[in-house]
Design an enzyme around this catalytic site. Structure first.
Site, PDB file in Angstrom:
ATOM      1  N   ASP A 134       0.835  -1.198   0.000  1.00 14.64           N
ATOM      2  CA  ASP A 134       0.000   0.000   0.000  1.00 14.64           C
ATOM      3  C   ASP A 134       0.868   1.245   0.000  1.00 14.64           C
ATOM      4  O   ASP A 134       2.017   1.217   0.426  1.00 14.64           O
ATOM      5  CB  ASP A 134      -0.836   0.037   1.291  1.00 14.64           C
ATOM      6  CG  ASP A 134      -2.070  -0.818   1.170  1.00 14.64           C
ATOM      7  OD1 ASP A 134      -2.253  -1.429   0.116  1.00 14.64           O
ATOM      8  OD2 ASP A 134      -2.833  -0.861   2.153  1.00 14.64           O
ATOM      9  N   LYS A 190      -3.818   2.972  -3.137  1.00 13.86           N
ATOM     10  CA  LYS A 190      -4.827   3.891  -3.646  1.00 13.86           C
ATOM     11  C   LYS A 190      -4.745   5.148  -2.784  1.00 13.86           C
ATOM     12  O   LYS A 190      -4.943   5.089  -1.580  1.00 13.86           O
ATOM     13  CB  LYS A 190      -6.214   3.278  -3.517  1.00 13.86           C
ATOM     14  CG  LYS A 190      -6.373   1.998  -4.321  1.00 13.86           C
ATOM     15  CD  LYS A 190      -7.789   1.519  -4.374  1.00 13.86           C
ATOM     16  CE  LYS A 190      -8.269   0.899  -3.082  1.00 13.86           C
ATOM     17  NZ  LYS A 190      -7.554  -0.262  -2.591  1.00 13.86           N
ATOM     18  N   MET A 192      -9.936   7.552   7.820  1.00 14.27           N
ATOM     19  CA  MET A 192     -10.170   8.163   6.500  1.00 14.27           C
ATOM     20  C   MET A 192     -11.192   9.290   6.542  1.00 14.27           C
ATOM     21  O   MET A 192     -12.018   9.423   5.642  1.00 14.27           O
ATOM     22  CB  MET A 192     -10.661   7.086   5.506  1.00 14.27           C
ATOM     23  CG  MET A 192      -9.616   6.053   5.203  1.00 14.27           C
ATOM     24  SD  MET A 192     -10.195   4.823   4.023  1.00 14.27           S
ATOM     25  CE  MET A 192     -11.083   3.710   5.070  1.00 14.27           C
TER      26      MET A 192
HETATM   27  C1  LIG Z   1      -7.413   2.652   4.142  1.00 12.72           C
HETATM   28  S1  LIG Z   1      -7.381   2.935   5.867  1.00 12.72           S
HETATM   29  C2  LIG Z   1      -6.409   1.595   6.339  1.00 12.72           C
HETATM   30  C3  LIG Z   1      -6.522   1.256   7.781  1.00 12.72           C
HETATM   31  C4  LIG Z   1      -5.609   0.137   8.170  1.00 12.72           C
HETATM   32  N1  LIG Z   1      -5.973  -1.106   7.567  1.00 12.72           N
HETATM   33  C5  LIG Z   1      -5.529  -0.032   9.702  1.00 12.72           C
HETATM   34  O1  LIG Z   1      -5.926  -1.063  10.239  1.00 12.72           O
HETATM   35  O2  LIG Z   1      -5.036   0.924  10.332  1.00 12.72           O
HETATM   36  C6  LIG Z   1      -6.333   4.307   5.985  1.00 12.72           C
HETATM   37  C7  LIG Z   1      -6.657   5.203   7.153  1.00 12.72           C
HETATM   38  O3  LIG Z   1      -6.077   4.676   8.337  1.00 12.72           O
HETATM   39  C8  LIG Z   1      -5.652   5.730   9.169  1.00 12.72           C
HETATM   40  N2  LIG Z   1      -4.202   5.645   9.307  1.00 12.72           N
HETATM   41  C9  LIG Z   1      -3.382   4.723   8.805  1.00 12.72           C
HETATM   42  N3  LIG Z   1      -2.109   4.944   9.178  1.00 12.72           N
HETATM   43  C10 LIG Z   1      -2.135   6.049   9.935  1.00 12.72           C
HETATM   44  C11 LIG Z   1      -1.130   6.786  10.629  1.00 12.72           C
HETATM   45  N4  LIG Z   1       0.154   6.412  10.601  1.00 12.72           N
HETATM   46  N5  LIG Z   1      -1.514   7.871  11.314  1.00 12.72           N
HETATM   47  C12 LIG Z   1      -2.801   8.242  11.360  1.00 12.72           C
HETATM   48  N6  LIG Z   1      -3.792   7.582  10.729  1.00 12.72           N
HETATM   49  C13 LIG Z   1      -3.461   6.496  10.037  1.00 12.72           C
HETATM   50  C14 LIG Z   1      -6.044   7.029   8.478  1.00 12.72           C
HETATM   51  O4  LIG Z   1      -7.309   7.419   8.933  1.00 12.72           O
HETATM   52  C15 LIG Z   1      -6.084   6.597   7.035  1.00 12.72           C
HETATM   53  O5  LIG Z   1      -6.883   7.458   6.253  1.00 12.72           O
END
Ligand SMILES: C[S@@+](CC[C@H](N)C(=O)[O-])C[C@H]1O[C@@H](n2cnc3c(N)ncnc32)[C@H](O)[C@@H]1O
Length: 481
Positions: A250, A272, A385
């Site tokens: 990703d 994406k 997100m």
């Molecule tokens: C497509 S989702 C994926 C979530 C992922 N599968 C999980 O379990 O954390 C992506 C969202 O996760 C959150 N996210 C992922 N990594 C992050 C980080 N390092 N800091 C803050 N938010 C994060 C944000 O809200 C971002 O828009």
């Protein structure tokens, strides 16, 4: 090399341990684990040594050491702080040409003991030649993390089959190729999954297909990379990264985590970005199934946990529908990682008995949310997100009864060196996001728990060896300033 590395077979061989205190007891345990026939000499014994003697595991001579004690032993360990005794042991051992280790005294020792990673049949020993034992222990910890827990079982399986393979594949070069194919195959996965019979069946299969293409069935691992800090990748995640030929990753997975992959692995970004649709989910599914179908070992590396807002479920469905083998390796989801690194407990006995993970990705998903239940008191909301939907989230929650003064925290780039934590209240959400120019990825945490902040970095315990988790401690401290 100052010291020649070797592994000694001490089974049934007489060894001498001088000293009978706690340090001696630690050495006694190791020597006994290696099967040594152990004599301990020392006038005062700690209770552990006494009970080993009472149980007949050691012979304890309750007196001071005399040089004649060395005779007949294969190895001598001196674990006493008495320097006069130590010199006498060292001299007697040198005279008898018996190797002698004086604990914590390299200069007086003719052999030293390494830091050890013990995986059954596989043992890795790390030594700094006595110059930096703490560094050697840290290196050991890293090797420990790299070696899959099943590697010992794999070595044991190889040991069981060794003779039969030699009989059935007499040509040495063909046999070497066979072993390479075996160690590259999915047999290790079968062992790790607790299916030794299936592993044996696969060994037979592999022998039968000779030097042909053999077991080229691919494998997919859906691995959660965590939110960014490489220290949050799990041991099984690391093993999958090391085993894969291809990494499909990703956008959010940072280069530090990709650097953990095998050097010759092909890394393909299939992420994406918000608002873009560089790779559709369908094209990712078909790339994944095509590669695994071709016999590749593919690590599908996803941010956070693969099955939480990661569309991992759809990838699992695609693999299952194609009849391809896969394994899901969970990861630390962003809500858990960001909250921990911002010093926020997602639940707390006094103020939050539940936590809801929700996404406010697009208009559709926001329209489908049950606002009345989300606006309930005494629960934490962790919003994924959501950056573009903050104004609407704020309006709806307040309209459905959640107080405008409810605390919140926005954690941007959580767990990475770029982590920013912005705090405020629900009524200020839209303003805060705009004023601080919050960008994706950001995690929004709403609820009383957002008031919490770690008040000081965790105390370092004596003997504690700093490792990856320290990033968190240091960063928490930095955030406070
Ligand atoms: C497509 S989702 C994926 C979530 C992922 N599968 C999980 O379990 O954390 C992506 C969202 O996760 C959150 N996210 C992922 N990594 C992050 C980080 N390092 N800091 C803050 N938010 C994060 C944000 O809200 C971002 O828009």
């Amino acid at each position: 090399m100052d010291f020649f590395p070797a592994f000694l077979d001490l089974r049934g061989r007489p060894c001498l341990l001088v000293g009978a205190g706690e340090v001696a007891h630690r050495k006694a345990r190791l020597l006994l684990a290696a099967g040594a026939e152990l004599t301990v000499v020392g006038p005062r014994a700690c209770p552990h040594i006494e009970s080993l003697a009472a149980a007949g595991h050691i012979r304890h001579l309750i007196r001071r050491f005399v040089p004649a004690d060395v005779a007949g032993n294969w190895l001598v360990v001196c674990a006493t702080g008495d320097t006069a005794v130590r010199s006498s042991v060292q001299a007697a051992a040198a005279k008898a040409r018996v190797f002698c280790n004086c604990v914590d005294d390299v200069a007086a020792s003719s052999y030293i003991t390494p830091a050890v990673v013990d995986r059954g049949a596989i043992v890795v020993a790390v030594s700094s030649g006595g110059s930096a034992p703490v560094l050697a222990r840290r290196i050991r910890a890293r090797i420990e993390a790299l070696l899959p827990s099943g590697v010992g079982q794999l070595a044991a399986l190889a040991g069981r089959w060794r003779r039969r393979i030699a009989e059935r594949i007499p040509d040495a070069a063909a046999r070497r190729r066979f072993w390479e194919r075996l160690f590259d195959s999915r047999i290790a996965d079968e062992l790790q999954a607790g299916r030794p019979d299936e592993a044996d069946r696969r060994v037979e299969e592999l022998i039968d297909c000779g030097d042909g293409p053999g077991e080229e069935r691919g494998m997919a691992w859906l691995v959660g990379a965590g939110p960014g800090d490489p220290g949050l990748v799990t041991l099984d995640g690391l093993a999958a990264l090391q085993a894969a030929d291809v990494i499909l990753h990703d956008r959010l997975v940072p280069p530090e985590i990709l650097a953990l992959a095998r050097r010759d692995a092909e890394c393909v970004a299939v992420g994406k970005a918000p608002g873009e649709n560089v790779n559709s989910q369908e094209s990712i599914n078909s790339l994944l199934t095509r590669l695994v179908g071709e016999g590749k070992r593919v690590c599908r590396l996803k941010g956070g946990d693969p099955l939480i807002f990661g569309r991992g479920g759809e990838e699992v469905e695609a693999l299952a529908a194609a009849g391809l083998p896969f394994r899901v390796v969970p990861g630390v989801t962003a809500a858990a990682g960001c909250a921990a690194y911002a010093g926020i407990p997602l639940t707390h006995r006094d103020v939050a008995q539940s936590v809801v993970l929700l996404t406010a990705h697009g208009k559709d998903s926001v329209d489908r949310l049950d606002w009345a239940s989300l606006a309930r008191e005494r629960q934490t909301l962790a919003v994924y997100m959501g950056v573009r939907r903050f104004p609407e989230l704020m309006r709806q929650l307040i309209a459905h009864g959640r107080g405008a003064d409810t605390p919140l925290a926005i954690v941007e780039n959580g767990t990475t060196p770029r982590q920013r934590v912005v705090r405020g209240s629900l009524g200020q959400l839209a303003l805060l996001a705009e004023a601080h120019r919050i960008e994706s990825p950001a995690m929004l945490i709403i609820g009383e728990v957002a008031r919490f902040e770690a008040t000081r970095p965790a105390a370092r315990q004596p003997g504690y060896e700093p490792y990856a988790g320290d990033y968190a401690i240091d960063r928490l401290a930095t955030n406070q300033r």
